[in-house]
Design a protein around this motif. Structure first.
Motif, PDB file in Angstrom:
ATOM      1  N   ALA A   1     -25.359  32.088 -40.245  1.00 23.13           N
ATOM      2  CA  ALA A   1     -24.299  31.102 -40.476  1.00 23.13           C
ATOM      3  C   ALA A   1     -23.412  31.468 -41.648  1.00 23.13           C
ATOM      4  O   ALA A   1     -23.742  32.335 -42.470  1.00 23.13           O
ATOM      5  N   LEU A   2     -22.290  30.764 -41.706  1.00 21.90           N
ATOM      6  CA  LEU A   2     -21.428  30.778 -42.887  1.00 21.90           C
ATOM      7  C   LEU A   2     -21.530  29.389 -43.507  1.00 21.90           C
ATOM      8  O   LEU A   2     -21.223  28.392 -42.858  1.00 21.90           O
ATOM      9  N   ASP A   3     -22.004  29.336 -44.741  1.00 23.51           N
ATOM     10  CA  ASP A   3     -22.275  28.068 -45.406  1.00 23.51           C
ATOM     11  C   ASP A   3     -21.199  27.717 -46.439  1.00 23.51           C
ATOM     12  O   ASP A   3     -20.693  28.601 -47.139  1.00 23.51           O
TER      13      ASP A   3
ATOM     14  N   ALA B   1     -17.259  36.543 -29.014  1.00 23.89           N
ATOM     15  CA  ALA B   1     -15.888  36.122 -29.286  1.00 23.89           C
ATOM     16  C   ALA B   1     -15.888  34.671 -29.754  1.00 23.89           C
ATOM     17  O   ALA B   1     -16.462  33.792 -29.100  1.00 23.89           O
ATOM     18  N   GLY B   2     -15.276  34.420 -30.888  1.00 26.13           N
ATOM     19  CA  GLY B   2     -15.244  33.071 -31.433  1.00 26.13           C
ATOM     20  C   GLY B   2     -15.663  33.053 -32.882  1.00 26.13           C
ATOM     21  O   GLY B   2     -15.731  34.095 -33.545  1.00 26.13           O
ATOM     22  N   GLN B   3     -15.960  31.862 -33.365  1.00 31.54           N
ATOM     23  CA  GLN B   3     -16.312  31.705 -34.772  1.00 31.54           C
ATOM     24  C   GLN B   3     -17.815  31.588 -34.979  1.00 31.54           C
ATOM     25  O   GLN B   3     -18.548  31.069 -34.126  1.00 31.54           O
ATOM     26  N   THR B   4     -18.253  32.061 -36.143  1.00 30.77           N
ATOM     27  CA  THR B   4     -19.661  32.011 -36.515  1.00 30.77           C
ATOM     28  C   THR B   4     -20.084  30.570 -36.819  1.00 30.77           C
ATOM     29  O   THR B   4     -19.279  29.766 -37.300  1.00 30.77           O
ATOM     30  N   PHE B   5     -21.328  30.248 -36.508  1.00 30.58           N
ATOM     31  CA  PHE B   5     -21.935  28.970 -36.856  1.00 30.58           C
ATOM     32  C   PHE B   5     -21.618  28.640 -38.320  1.00 30.58           C
ATOM     33  O   PHE B   5     -21.789  29.474 -39.211  1.00 30.58           O
ATOM     34  N   CYS B   6     -21.163  27.415 -38.575  1.00 30.65           N
ATOM     35  CA  CYS B   6     -20.747  27.026 -39.922  1.00 30.65           C
ATOM     36  C   CYS B   6     -21.411  25.712 -40.318  1.00 30.65           C
ATOM     37  O   CYS B   6     -21.399  24.742 -39.553  1.00 30.65           O
ATOM     38  N   TRP B   7     -21.995  25.695 -41.519  1.00 30.25           N
ATOM     39  CA  TRP B   7     -22.645  24.487 -42.052  1.00 30.25           C
ATOM     40  C   TRP B   7     -22.090  24.179 -43.435  1.00 30.25           C
ATOM     41  O   TRP B   7     -21.891  25.090 -44.247  1.00 30.25           O
ATOM     42  N   SER B   8     -21.854  22.907 -43.686  1.00 32.69           N
ATOM     43  CA  SER B   8     -21.365  22.468 -44.993  1.00 32.69           C
ATOM     44  C   SER B   8     -22.282  21.377 -45.518  1.00 32.69           C
ATOM     45  O   SER B   8     -22.610  20.424 -44.793  1.00 32.69           O
ATOM     46  N   GLY B   9     -22.726  21.522 -46.768  1.00 34.93           N
ATOM     47  CA  GLY B   9     -23.644  20.533 -47.338  1.00 34.93           C
ATOM     48  C   GLY B   9     -23.408  20.325 -48.816  1.00 34.93           C
ATOM     49  O   GLY B   9     -22.777  21.149 -49.496  1.00 34.93           O
TER      50      GLY B   9
ATOM     51  N   HIS C   1     -19.041  26.572 -53.359  1.00 29.49           N
ATOM     52  CA  HIS C   1     -18.834  27.919 -52.836  1.00 29.49           C
ATOM     53  C   HIS C   1     -18.604  27.862 -51.325  1.00 29.49           C
ATOM     54  O   HIS C   1     -19.211  27.045 -50.633  1.00 29.49           O
ATOM     55  N   HIS C   2     -17.758  28.775 -50.848  1.00 27.18           N
ATOM     56  CA  HIS C   2     -17.396  28.810 -49.427  1.00 27.18           C
ATOM     57  C   HIS C   2     -17.721  30.169 -48.818  1.00 27.18           C
ATOM     58  O   HIS C   2     -17.846  31.177 -49.522  1.00 27.18           O
ATOM     59  N   GLN C   3     -17.890  30.186 -47.492  1.00 25.79           N
ATOM     60  CA  GLN C   3     -18.121  31.415 -46.728  1.00 25.79           C
ATOM     61  C   GLN C   3     -19.336  32.202 -47.221  1.00 25.79           C
ATOM     62  O   GLN C   3     -19.344  33.430 -47.230  1.00 25.79           O
ATOM     63  N   LEU C   4     -20.372  31.459 -47.607  1.00 25.58           N
ATOM     64  CA  LEU C   4     -21.614  32.099 -48.033  1.00 25.58           C
ATOM     65  C   LEU C   4     -22.428  32.515 -46.810  1.00 25.58           C
ATOM     66  O   LEU C   4     -22.411  31.853 -45.783  1.00 25.58           O
ATOM     67  N   LEU C   5     -23.185  33.585 -46.940  1.00 20.89           N
ATOM     68  CA  LEU C   5     -24.096  33.980 -45.881  1.00 20.89           C
ATOM     69  C   LEU C   5     -25.255  32.988 -45.828  1.00 20.89           C
ATOM     70  O   LEU C   5     -25.896  32.705 -46.840  1.00 20.89           O
ATOM     71  N   GLY C   6     -25.516  32.415 -44.655  1.00 27.96           N
ATOM     72  CA  GLY C   6     -26.590  31.448 -44.490  1.00 27.96           C
ATOM     73  C   GLY C   6     -27.261  31.609 -43.143  1.00 27.96           C
ATOM     74  O   GLY C   6     -27.054  32.590 -42.430  1.00 27.96           O
TER      75      GLY C   6
ATOM     76  N   GLN D   1     -18.820  42.059 -45.488  1.00 26.89           N
ATOM     77  CA  GLN D   1     -19.748  42.183 -46.616  1.00 26.89           C
ATOM     78  C   GLN D   1     -21.100  41.577 -46.326  1.00 26.89           C
ATOM     79  O   GLN D   1     -22.118  42.012 -46.868  1.00 26.89           O
ATOM     80  N   HIS D   2     -21.130  40.587 -45.432  1.00 28.40           N
ATOM     81  CA  HIS D   2     -22.420  39.999 -45.063  1.00 28.40           C
ATOM     82  C   HIS D   2     -23.220  40.972 -44.191  1.00 28.40           C
ATOM     83  O   HIS D   2     -24.438  41.118 -44.353  1.00 28.40           O
ATOM     84  N   ARG D   3     -22.548  41.606 -43.264  1.00 28.90           N
ATOM     85  CA  ARG D   3     -23.226  42.631 -42.453  1.00 28.90           C
ATOM     86  C   ARG D   3     -23.723  43.761 -43.344  1.00 28.90           C
ATOM     87  O   ARG D   3     -24.819  44.299 -43.145  1.00 28.90           O
ATOM     88  N   GLU D   4     -22.920  44.098 -44.347  1.00 23.72           N
ATOM     89  CA  GLU D   4     -23.290  45.183 -45.249  1.00 23.72           C
ATOM     90  C   GLU D   4     -24.582  44.861 -46.002  1.00 23.72           C
ATOM     91  O   GLU D   4     -25.387  45.752 -46.275  1.00 23.72           O
TER      92      GLU D   4
END
Length: 299
Positions: A10-12, A74-82, A21-26, A55-58
């Motif tokens: 995910a992107l947290d 194709a599309g957007q990665t799972f995203c969670w906000s907390g 913080h935004h677009q964190l690897l989660g 950078q997350h794949r890296e």
């Protein structure tokens, strides 16, 4: 021995009383795979969108995590906000966008199917069971779960428990699953539902480990002066547990106790910074030194 990790990536977006913080690897698989990688080779199965940051794949690549099983859709990665409250124990979800994860169906590459140690990250029990059907004679399978699945997919979860060697869940989830207020009774009851072992996480108060044959172990958590982000700590705990078991190739109860300690220590590093930033810099000898310190605390 290699470890197979299946779960969410995910992107947290995370907010605490002092920082945001935004677009964190989660995601459960991200945390667990990186944690397990400190102990040996890891095979990762998950799905990301075509927006997944390089950078997350890296980070996965730098940790030598095998990405053959990583699907890019194709599309957007799972995203969670907390958002976390001041004591870091209370968290509320602000938004969830499943995106490409909504249609995720784990498919194991042929080279993964005989992996002896398997961690089923916190995803729907039906998906976890589908992975069980794809692996060939695994030596030890660990499953993580959460309150959502206990409430809305209980039947699937109960069937899953018959197919795994260890279930990991937190104290409130153990009470929810068993309808027992006493954690000792709850842990022992879950151990009669199928898994050989049950690990009940208690956050800053450590973990309880139960065996089907009456075995029991309790450990505290590693004491920390500051916690910056508890997100993913439970997944890192699970990754450390399965990683230690795979590295030693020993599933005896004494070694399971040490695995619980190793998982606890990796989780303690995770919470020191946001996302996986602390584990990105973590060195193996730091885990060794923290184990020595912890041993002195509990001696």
């Amino acid at each position: 021995m290699p470890v197979l990790v299946v779960g969410s990536i995910a992107l947290d977006h995370i907010k605490t009383p002092v920082s945001e913080h935004h677009q964190l690897l989660g995601g459960s698989a991200s945390y667990a795979a990186v944690a397990a990688s400190f102990f040996g080779p890891v095979h990762l199965v998950g799905v990301v969108g075509d927006d997944f940051p390089a950078q997350h794949r890296e980070l996965f690549v730098n940790r030598k995590i095998d990405l053959t099983g990583l699907e890019v859709a194709a599309g957007q990665t799972f995203c969670w906000s907390g958002e976390y409250e001041i004591n870091m124990n209370n968290r509320k979800t602000l938004s969830v966008a499943l995106n490409v994860f909504e249609k995720f169906q784990p498919k194991l590459p042929e080279s993964y199917r005989a992996t002896p140690y398997v961690l089923l990250g916190n995803i729907a029990p039906s998906l976890q069971r589908s992975v069980c059907r794809q692996v060939i004679k695994p030596k030890f399978v660990v499953a993580d779960t959460m309150d959502l699945w206990i409430g809305m997919a209980r039947a699937d979860l109960l069937e899953l428990l018959k197919e795994v060697d260890m279930l990991i869940l937190n104290d409130s989830e153990a009470r929810q699953l068993t309808e027992e207020d006493n954690l000792i009774r709850a842990g022992r009851k879950i151990a009669t539902m199928g898994p050989r072992y049950v690990a009940v996480k208690k956050g800053e108060h450590g973990c309880l480990l139960f065996g089907r044959d009456g075995e029991f172990f309790s450990t505290g958590a590693f004491p920390l002066d500051e916690i910056h982000d508890p997100t993913g700590a439970g997944d890192c705990f699970a990754g450390g547990v399965i990683g230690h078991l795979a590295r030693t190739d020993d599933i005896s109860f004494p070694n399971l106790k040490e695995a619980i300690i190793q998982g606890t220590l990796v989780a303690s590093f995770c919470v020191e910074e946001f996302s996986l930033r602390r584990l990105e810099k973590l060195q193996a000898d730091e885990i060794v030194q923290r184990r020595k310190a912890f041993g002195a605390y509990i001696a």
